[in-house]
Each structure stands twice: as C-alpha cells, then as structure tokens.
Design an enzyme around this catalytic site. Structure first.
Site: not given
Length: 409
Positions: A308, A319, A333
């Site tokens: 999460s 990223d 999730k």
C-alpha cells in the site's frame, strides 16, 4: 374544468418528484442506514459497473424486505459489498470502525497483525506483524495463513470479523491455528493480547568498519505521526554527516495515503509522486513541490510485507531514480481506500481509486520488483540491520561504493 385538471395534475407531479428526491421519508431507520451505505458506494466506488451488476436493482431488492434490527441491516450491507468482490471495500460495525481509526492515529490493542484476503475462496493471510507486538514476539511471518482463531474457522469469517476476534482486553489469550506455506506446516500459536504503541519511525547512526556513517531509518507504519518523526530523523542524521541512508520499509503494511505522499516529499525534488485514476478514468496526481530535505544517497529495503503506502513511496523513489530498491517483490496493493462515517457510528472503507507510480506502472496484484533482489532467511527483531541481515548489508555495500559517495559530495 380543464384548468382544474391541470392544477391537480401538476400537484400530483410535484408529490411524485418530491417523493423521488426524499425516498428516506418512507424508510424505517434500518432501511435508511442501508440506503446511506448504498449511496456512499454508488457515489464513490472506483468501478462504476459495480462488478458488472445492476446496482440499483440490488437496492430495490433489499429495501423491499423489512430490516428489523441492526444485525439484519449490517448483514445486508455486508452482502451488498461482498458482491463487489473487493476485499478492501468493507463494512465496519461501530467498535471495529473506532478501532481502525485509533490504529491509524498511532494506538492499537490486540495481537498486532496486519492481515488481508485476496478473495473469499482464499485463506486470511498475514501481511506483516507489527514490530514489538505479541505476534512479532511469536515469530508470525508475512504470508502465514490464519486458519482458525480460538474455536472459529476463518473461512466462515470476513476479514474484519477475523480482526475483531483477535482484538480483546489486554492480558487475555487467543490461540491461532496457522499454516506456513513454505514449510507446508500447521502451527498452533498462543498469544497474549497487549496494548501496542505504534511508534512509526526508528532511526540509528550506523558506524562502518572504515569509519563512515550510514543513517538507518525503519518506517513501521504510515500513521498520523509518521511524517513528523521521519523529518526529525532525517534532520538529526544529516547533522551527523552520514554518507547515505537505508530506509527500511520491510513488513510495513501501509496506512494513510497522505502520510505516504508527505514522506515522499521529504526525499524528492518537484515532480509526480503518485497518479490516481478514478471511476471515470480521470487522472489526478500528488506531487512534490519543493526541494528535497536531503540529496544524500538513499537505498530502500522492501519485501513481501511492504504494501500500500509503502509501495507508493518505494515506487516513487525508484521511478524518479532517487533510490535503489533492495530485497524482495512487494505485496501488490495498488488501490486507494477512503473511510466514510455512517450515522449510527459504523463506517465503510471504500476503494475510491487505483494508483500508478510516476512511470504509470499499475502494481496491483503484481508488486514492485527491487533493483537488486536479495533473499533473506528468517531473523529476529534484534538481528534487523546487523551483520546477519543480508538485505541491510547489501544496502550498505551500495552506499559505500565510490559512485554513491561521490554523488553525496
């Protein structure tokens, strides 16, 4: 005569329209509560096909029957939500709803397990034990399957009913029957419930054999205190001249989305942190808007128990190139829930959106793959971030490379 007929017709039309606008006037109190829950899901749920079913027909069917008491109403709401086939959209009776709100505020009473269930056909699974909890002391592990709580089999329970059974007065006992998949073994674990103080951040200055200093920060949960404590830890370690940071998100099951975003802002320069996609496919974003608190090299530790908000933070750092990820594939999730109060003190957790990382990766049921995969054999809490912690040692090795040290200069 014609004029009178028109007036009567308009009056009847007014009554009809007023009835459409205020259907609750004809409802009992229990029907009103069901309708309240139905409206919340109708307006907020991420999938506007409602799992490819006629959502209005479901409402009509339920309200055509009497709801005689709160237990019948709660059962009707749970059945309605069950039809969505989404384990994260769920109903919480008043006591459970209060407990959930308390845990995100930084307190918990029980055994200290974060649990999930991918579908009704699958067993309840441990995401992670909370550090310092009875569950952690008993060495319960991520991916353990809880088959029975005392004398009740969990296959007959919802996720929240299972959680409620594991809660209880401090000092009381609960027996869990647990399957450990990697050993193909069933364990019986006795736990004594306790009050669990969730201090979300632990930080430590780690001096290496060559005299260099690494800042180790373990983030246990994204609760209301996490951002403030994280900022204090970074500032304190930065003053001590660390060559880099190890941010440990292992077995961190998540928590508040906003805390995940705010902590990402401490590490990132301006740019996207996470994209959200709602039921209309409309994309929003949470961004970093100011300079990072530090540009000192960073390595992040993740594993199966990182879920999460942990994945939002880890995905953003990976990223953007701000950090390398080391460890094992994360939980996966990729949906966002919001809490909604109902009028009798109960509440709903409703999936309102899915999220994507800055590179538009949807990690739901997939997880995030680390830049460097390092397996970790089971270790005790006291062995975390020591010589026997292979994942931590791999992170330190990365930080001690000349390229990492040069980038901190």
């Amino acid at each position: 005569m014609t004029k009178r007929f028109v007036c009567i017709s308009l009056f009847l039309l007014y009554l009809f329209c007023a009835g459409l606008q205020s259907p609750a006037l004809a409802f009992t109190g229990e029907q009103q509560l069901f309708n309240e829950a139905w409206q919340v899901v109708s307006q907020s749920y991420v999938d506007n096909s409602f799992n490819h079913q006629d959502w209005r027909a479901m409402r009509r069917e339920v309200l055509a029957q009497p709801l005689n008491d709160s237990q019948q109403t709660y059962a009707a709401i749970q059945k309605m939500l069950h039809s969505l086939d989404d384990p994260f959209t769920r109903f919480l009776p008043p006591a459970q709803y209060e407990s959930l709100q308390t845990s995100t505020a930084g307190e918990l009473t029980g055994v200290g397990l974060q649990i999930t269930r991918n579908s009704d056909a699958e067993p309840i699974e441990v995401i992670s034990p909370i550090e310092g909890s009875p569950a952690a002391a008993a060495d319960l592990q991520p991916a353990d399957q809880i088959l029975q709580i005392d004398q009740t089999q969990t296959k007959d329970l919802t996720l929240d009913q299972s959680a409620e059974l594991m809660r209880g007065p401090v000092g009381s006992r609960v027996i869990l029957k647990v399957r450990r998949p990697d050993l193909d073994k069933i364990l019986e674990v006795g736990l004594t419930r306790d009050r669990i103080a969730i201090n979300p951040v632990k930080s430590e200055l780690k001096v290496q054999p060559d005299g260099s200093q690494v800042g180790y920060i373990r983030l246990r949960q994204f609760n209301a205190n996490a951002t403030r404590e994280m900022e204090m830890a970074i500032r304190d370690l930065q003053r001590q001249g660390v060559i880099g940071y190890v941010l440990d998100l292992r077995n961190n099951p998540g928590g508040l989305l906003q805390a995940g975003v705010e902590i990402a802002r401490l590490w990132l320069d301006p740019g996207p942190i996470v994209y959200t996609v709602d039921r209309q496919g409309i994309q929003g974003s949470f961004d970093a808007q100011a300079s990072a608190l530090t540009h000192t090299p960073l390595v992040v530790l993740v594993n199966r128990g990182s879920a999460s908000a942990s994945e939002i933070l880890a995905g953003a750092l990976q990223d953007t190139g701000r950090a390398q990820l080391i460890g094992e594939q994360t939980f996966g999730k990729g949906s966002i829930q919001s809490l909604f109060d109902l009028s009798d003190g109960s509440g709903l957790a409703v999936t309102i959106a899915r999220y994507e990382t800055p590179n538009h990766r949807n990690i739901n049921k997939v997880g995030i793959k680390p830049d460097q995969i390092v397996k970790q054999s089971p270790i005790t809490a006291s062995q975390v971030a020591t010589d026997v912690d292979a994942q931590y040692q791999a992170a330190v090795d990365v930080l001690r490379q000349p390229s990492a040290i040069a980038s901190a200069a």
